[in-house]
Write a protein that holds these residues in place. Sequence first.
Motif, PDB file in Angstrom:
ATOM      1  N   ARG A 161      39.627  31.876  61.482  1.00 30.92           N
ATOM      2  CA  ARG A 161      39.793  31.193  60.693  1.00 30.92           C
ATOM      3  C   ARG A 161      40.161  30.850  59.078  1.00 30.92           C
ATOM      4  O   ARG A 161      40.295  32.448  58.359  1.00 30.92           O
ATOM      5  CB  ARG A 161      38.800  30.736  60.168  1.00 30.92           C
ATOM      6  N   GLU A 162      40.904  30.302  58.253  1.00 24.75           N
ATOM      7  CA  GLU A 162      41.647  30.254  57.063  1.00 24.75           C
ATOM      8  C   GLU A 162      40.490  30.578  56.063  1.00 24.75           C
ATOM      9  O   GLU A 162      39.211  30.714  56.174  1.00 24.75           O
ATOM     10  CB  GLU A 162      41.882  29.677  56.850  1.00 24.75           C
ATOM     11  N   ARG A 163      40.514  32.129  55.143  1.00 22.90           N
ATOM     12  CA  ARG A 163      39.678  32.190  53.782  1.00 22.90           C
ATOM     13  C   ARG A 163      40.334  32.971  52.687  1.00 22.90           C
ATOM     14  O   ARG A 163      41.548  33.651  53.535  1.00 22.90           O
ATOM     15  CB  ARG A 163      38.351  33.325  54.367  1.00 22.90           C
ATOM     16  N   SER A 164      39.754  32.083  51.939  1.00 24.62           N
ATOM     17  CA  SER A 164      40.620  33.134  49.991  1.00 24.62           C
ATOM     18  C   SER A 164      39.635  33.976  49.587  1.00 24.62           C
ATOM     19  O   SER A 164      38.405  33.947  49.632  1.00 24.62           O
ATOM     20  CB  SER A 164      40.833  32.137  49.532  1.00 24.62           C
ATOM     21  N   ARG A 165      40.419  35.088  48.915  1.00 22.79           N
ATOM     22  CA  ARG A 165      39.269  36.096  47.999  1.00 22.79           C
ATOM     23  C   ARG A 165      38.896  35.641  47.145  1.00 22.79           C
ATOM     24  O   ARG A 165      39.556  34.876  46.424  1.00 22.79           O
ATOM     25  CB  ARG A 165      40.725  37.051  48.335  1.00 22.79           C
ATOM     26  N   PRO A 166      38.121  36.329  46.123  1.00 22.58           N
ATOM     27  CA  PRO A 166      37.604  35.635  45.109  1.00 22.58           C
ATOM     28  C   PRO A 166      38.508  36.094  44.073  1.00 22.58           C
ATOM     29  O   PRO A 166      39.462  37.265  44.634  1.00 22.58           O
ATOM     30  CB  PRO A 166      36.188  36.365  44.610  1.00 22.58           C
ATOM     31  N   LEU A 167      38.446  35.347  43.240  1.00 23.81           N
ATOM     32  CA  LEU A 167      40.398  35.624  42.074  1.00 23.81           C
ATOM     33  C   LEU A 167      39.435  36.738  41.422  1.00 23.81           C
ATOM     34  O   LEU A 167      41.085  37.024  41.202  1.00 23.81           O
ATOM     35  CB  LEU A 167      40.031  34.017  41.255  1.00 23.81           C
ATOM     36  N   THR A 168      39.068  36.993  40.936  1.00 25.70           N
ATOM     37  CA  THR A 168      38.628  37.872  40.150  1.00 25.70           C
ATOM     38  C   THR A 168      38.740  39.461  41.252  1.00 25.70           C
ATOM     39  O   THR A 168      39.496  40.163  40.671  1.00 25.70           O
ATOM     40  CB  THR A 168      36.536  37.835  40.285  1.00 25.70           C
ATOM     41  N   SER A 169      38.900  38.973  42.195  1.00 26.01           N
ATOM     42  CA  SER A 169      39.050  40.604  42.710  1.00 26.01           C
ATOM     43  C   SER A 169      40.332  40.485  42.580  1.00 26.01           C
ATOM     44  O   SER A 169      40.913  42.459  42.943  1.00 26.01           O
ATOM     45  CB  SER A 169      38.102  40.838  43.984  1.00 26.01           C
ATOM     46  N   ILE A 170      40.798  39.773  43.307  1.00 27.70           N
ATOM     47  CA  ILE A 170      42.451  39.524  43.452  1.00 27.70           C
ATOM     48  C   ILE A 170      42.724  40.472  42.163  1.00 27.70           C
ATOM     49  O   ILE A 170      44.037  40.707  41.906  1.00 27.70           O
ATOM     50  CB  ILE A 170      43.003  38.330  43.632  1.00 27.70           C
ATOM     51  N   ILE A 171      42.415  39.800  40.725  1.00 31.68           N
ATOM     52  CA  ILE A 171      42.619  40.592  39.974  1.00 31.68           C
ATOM     53  C   ILE A 171      42.616  41.724  39.878  1.00 31.68           C
ATOM     54  O   ILE A 171      43.605  42.518  38.706  1.00 31.68           O
ATOM     55  CB  ILE A 171      41.777  39.335  38.245  1.00 31.68           C
ATOM     56  N   ALA A 172      41.060  41.965  39.849  1.00 27.52           N
ATOM     57  CA  ALA A 172      41.338  43.470  40.214  1.00 27.52           C
ATOM     58  C   ALA A 172      41.906  44.428  40.600  1.00 27.52           C
ATOM     59  O   ALA A 172      42.326  45.365  40.257  1.00 27.52           O
ATOM     60  CB  ALA A 172      39.386  43.756  40.064  1.00 27.52           C
ATOM     61  N   GLU A 173      42.215  43.604  41.561  1.00 26.75           N
ATOM     62  CA  GLU A 173      42.752  45.089  42.492  1.00 26.75           C
ATOM     63  C   GLU A 173      44.684  44.692  41.790  1.00 26.75           C
ATOM     64  O   GLU A 173      45.072  45.535  41.870  1.00 26.75           O
ATOM     65  CB  GLU A 173      43.348  44.201  43.958  1.00 26.75           C
ATOM     66  N   VAL A 174      44.548  43.781  41.097  1.00 26.94           N
ATOM     67  CA  VAL A 174      46.241  43.897  40.663  1.00 26.94           C
ATOM     68  C   VAL A 174      46.205  44.580  39.615  1.00 26.94           C
ATOM     69  O   VAL A 174      46.781  45.937  39.383  1.00 26.94           O
ATOM     70  CB  VAL A 174      46.778  42.218  40.168  1.00 26.94           C
ATOM     71  N   GLU A 175      45.375  44.650  38.743  1.00 25.74           N
ATOM     72  CA  GLU A 175      44.879  45.442  37.533  1.00 25.74           C
ATOM     73  C   GLU A 175      45.347  46.846  37.874  1.00 25.74           C
ATOM     74  O   GLU A 175      45.630  47.832  37.192  1.00 25.74           O
ATOM     75  CB  GLU A 175      43.572  45.166  37.080  1.00 25.74           C
ATOM     76  N   GLN A 176      44.742  47.158  38.689  1.00 20.28           N
ATOM     77  CA  GLN A 176      44.317  48.616  39.461  1.00 20.28           C
ATOM     78  C   GLN A 176      45.856  48.942  40.304  1.00 20.28           C
ATOM     79  O   GLN A 176      46.348  50.291  39.715  1.00 20.28           O
ATOM     80  CB  GLN A 176      43.524  49.181  40.368  1.00 20.28           C
ATOM     81  N   LEU A 177      47.116  48.289  40.696  1.00 19.94           N
ATOM     82  CA  LEU A 177      47.944  48.231  41.611  1.00 19.94           C
ATOM     83  C   LEU A 177      48.579  48.675  39.534  1.00 19.94           C
ATOM     84  O   LEU A 177      49.509  49.528  40.031  1.00 19.94           O
ATOM     85  CB  LEU A 177      48.807  47.197  41.949  1.00 19.94           C
ATOM     86  N   VAL A 178      48.977  48.158  38.877  1.00 21.42           N
ATOM     87  CA  VAL A 178      49.756  47.708  37.517  1.00 21.42           C
ATOM     88  C   VAL A 178      49.278  49.213  37.302  1.00 21.42           C
ATOM     89  O   VAL A 178      50.450  50.259  37.060  1.00 21.42           O
ATOM     90  CB  VAL A 178      49.799  46.769  36.861  1.00 21.42           C
TER      91      VAL A 178
END
Length: 424
Positions: A161-178
Amino acid sequence: MNVADSRTVETVLLDAGFHLTESLGEADVILVNTCAVRESAEERALGQLASLSRLKTETPTKIIGVLGCIPQEMKDELVRRLPFLDLVVGPDEYRQLPYLIEERLAAAPGQPAHVAARLNRHELYDDIVPHHTGGITAFVTITRGCDKFCSFCVVPYVRGRERSRPLTSIIAEVEQLVAKGAREVMLLGQNVDAYRWEGQSFADCLEAVAAVEGLQRVRFLTSHPQDIHLRIFEVMRENRKVCPYLHLPVQSGCDRILEQMNRGYTRERYLEIIESAREIAPDLALSTDIIVGFPSETEREFEETLDLARCVRFDSAFMFKYSERPHTKAAGMTDDVSETEKIRRLETLIALQKQISQKQNLAQIGRVDEVLIEGVSPKNALQWFGRTPDFRPVVFSQNGEVPGQVVRVKLGELSGFTFLGHLA
Ligand code: 5AD
Ligand code: SF4
């Protein structure tokens, strides 16, 4: 999506104390991540797995596992066909890998494979930052699974089934990648437009990711004509970090086939979306996926697809011949377009699209645009390789720049689909 999943698996294993090696001979554990979306992908993976049997015979203590969608789709058959396998692990079971491997290492060789292939509608691997080795571009999964049930597609059955990640954790991941050096992220989902989290839409997600400091570019893949919202093009127009590139699979140019495919839109609606998108974001580059030879597709219906390709003028397209997938609704239809005919239609479409792509590319020559340097050109150590915002590959001579830098480049002649650029 699979590359991103493999990075997640790497983190799971690295965190558990395992190390990565490039050499199959040296590895104690070999895991093959597989795709089941089309028969050809599946055959390739099964062929690669079969070739590992020699390694297993030579070193019976080596652990060989298969991951991803094939385990989900045909666990029992896999174990029967490849009896030397140790682990068969579906896409929602990767957290268990360290325990499964430890258990296997402790067991006597020759045991039947351990199968872990239950789907879990809550698994988002949200707390696991995919292993990133410092490249300029990185993948970030924002949704998993798919609820669309296109009649030809196995994805809803193997990824759940389709499910979305919390935006907060997406942002945290992007910050770590940067922080680790990434300058561009590709937001991934089977259908990113279905993103929904606490009232926030995909457009909100795009804006929030683009606001991460130090990030230069945001891309996304894949969109669906049924769920796409024109606001994303406004975000694109207003925010230079959001790249003007859209991958919008059309699958067919014929209404009857689209209905049989359960795609939920008509040819006219698709063309309307493209027109509005190009109006809002005139620099938009477009790519698509197309299937030829879907059950009962007539020559005339195939020609409607050719006609649509001519009307839209996609910058690029991924084109496939239909292959029957287990569990799907189309598997219950008669696969009545002959293999020869499917190949002929595919070759015809590819030839047409090649001409269109070349023309679209030729029209870019002379244009000056920003290129994000991704690294040294694989073909010439004295050149950089990078891409324009609309995803066109460019190489140009090095002149003291560094990867991750954005430079202005004039697009010159083409070699295949790659531009030779000159610093502007
Ligand atoms: N046969 C051929 N192509 C398929 N795709 C998905 N399922 C099939 C199938 N059974 C193609 C679609 C999709 C892309 C990822 O793979 O075009 O958009
Ligand atoms: Fe498959 Fe359709 Fe979902 Fe895409 S939208 S993953 S083609 S079911």
